[in-house]
Design an enzyme around this catalytic site. Structure first.
Site, PDB file in Angstrom:
ATOM      1  N   HIS A 159      -2.131   0.847   7.252  1.00  0.00           N
ATOM      2  CA  HIS A 159      -2.608   0.833   5.865  1.00  0.00           C
ATOM      3  C   HIS A 159      -2.726   2.265   5.362  1.00  0.00           C
ATOM      4  CE1 HIS A 159      -4.367  -0.430   2.163  1.00  0.00           C
ATOM      5  NE2 HIS A 159      -5.390   0.379   2.346  1.00  0.00           N
ATOM      6  N   ASP A 218      -7.789   3.984  -3.371  1.00  0.00           N
ATOM      7  CA  ASP A 218      -6.877   3.017  -2.770  1.00  0.00           C
ATOM      8  C   ASP A 218      -6.544   1.947  -3.802  1.00  0.00           C
ATOM      9  OD1 ASP A 218      -5.445   1.251  -1.251  1.00  0.00           O
ATOM     10  OD2 ASP A 218      -7.016   0.881   0.238  1.00  0.00           O
ATOM     11  N   CYS A 232       0.802  -1.232   0.000  1.00  0.00           N
ATOM     12  CA  CYS A 232       0.000   0.000   0.000  1.00  0.00           C
ATOM     13  C   CYS A 232       0.830   1.274   0.000  1.00  0.00           C
ATOM     14  CB  CYS A 232      -0.982   0.007   1.165  1.00  0.00           C
ATOM     15  SG  CYS A 232      -0.218   0.035   2.813  1.00  0.00           S
TER      16      CYS A 232
END
Length: 284
Positions: free
Chosen positions: A119, A136, A79
């Site tokens: 995250h 995302d 991420c």
């Protein structure tokens, strides 16, 4: 967030995700452009945790380093790398971008202790409307496949399943996906934008801590137009938009590498004896 991509970096990135010709020479920072970039990114740049799984900490989250790895070297990332790369592109295109971090609750029991705030997702404002979207491209095989409105209420369509953001106390929001008729929570996001130093701390944790899932095992994911592909260790899962699913157990590290380089398009050159290291990892 970090600095915008240079003009040459942006051109290379848009080529990498196969949308340069579609967007043209001077794309406007509209919702349509944002949707096109996100779709191109998730179908072209795989989620993968090879570096931490092979004992290689991810230490450099600067835009140039991410372009070198994910664009020029045809690697993927997790991420912090995926959304860091996308942030550099969106800043260069004229969007306002803020880094949001949160706690992963995907596949966790309701009474599980809090997970680390590790995250990264993005809050992206479209200049033409001022509306903010959650973006995302770094949540593995279950990655959000389209921007959704941060202030939207109720289910929002994506290119795959519907998603929704559920308001929580203190301004936090929980992202959920409707999977086979059931709403499943993925992560909870804090409302406060994070500085790059905070992201570096989170990235260092997930790429070096002995209890990190990325250190303890290999993961990869790719969101194609017709299916979600996920790899964990030697187990390959395919969830198609038709509703069909498939599980394949790969019999060796060589078979895992074949899937990584073939289906996921990851270039593993320059990483040493990947097969030997994966053999040890898979046998552990």
């Amino acid at each position: 967030m970090d600095t915008p991509m240079t003009a040459s970096e942006l051109h290379a990135y848009l080529r990498r995700i196969d949308v340069a010709d579609l967007l043209g020479a001077c794309p406007e920072p509209t919702l349509g452009t944002l949707e096109t970039v996100v779709a191109g990114h998730i179908r072209s740049i795989p989620f993968e945790t090879l570096d931490p799984a092979l004992g290689r900490p991810v230490a450099d989250l600067r835009t140039g380093a991410l372009v070198e790895k994910l664009v020029h070297r045809h690697r993927g990332g997790y991420c912090y790398e995926q959304n860091g790369l996308l942030s550099g592109a969106l800043l260069a295109l004229g969007y306002d971008v803020a880094a949001l971090t949160g706690r992963v609750v995907w596949k966790q029991p309701d009474d599980a202790p809090p997970t680390p705030r590790t995250h990264l997702a993005l809050a992206v404002a479209v200049p033409t409307t001022g509306e903010r979207y959650l973006v995302d491209v770094g949540f593995g095989a279950q990655t959000l496949s389209a921007p959704i409105r941060i202030d939207g209420e109720g289910p929002q369509p994506t290119r795959h399943e519907p998603y929704r953001l559920v308001a929580m106390p203190d301004g936090w929001r929980r992202l959920e996906a409707e999977i086979r008729g059931t709403w499943r929570p993925l992560y909870v996001l804090g409302p406060d934008a994070q500085a790059r130093i905070d992201l570096e701390v989170g990235s260092w944790y997930v790429s070096t801590h002995p209890e990190s899932a990325f250190v303890r095992g290999l993961s990869a994911g790719l969101v194609a137009d017709d299916a979600r592909w996920g790899l964990r260790g030697n187990l390959l899962r395919v969830h198609r938009r038709t509703g069909d699913s498939e599980r394949v157990v790969l019999g060796s590290a060589a078979a895992v590498i074949e899937v990584l380089t073939g289906r996921f398009g990851i270039d593993v050159t320059g990483l040493g004896d990947v097969e030997a290291r994966l053999t040890r990892l898979l046998s552990g």
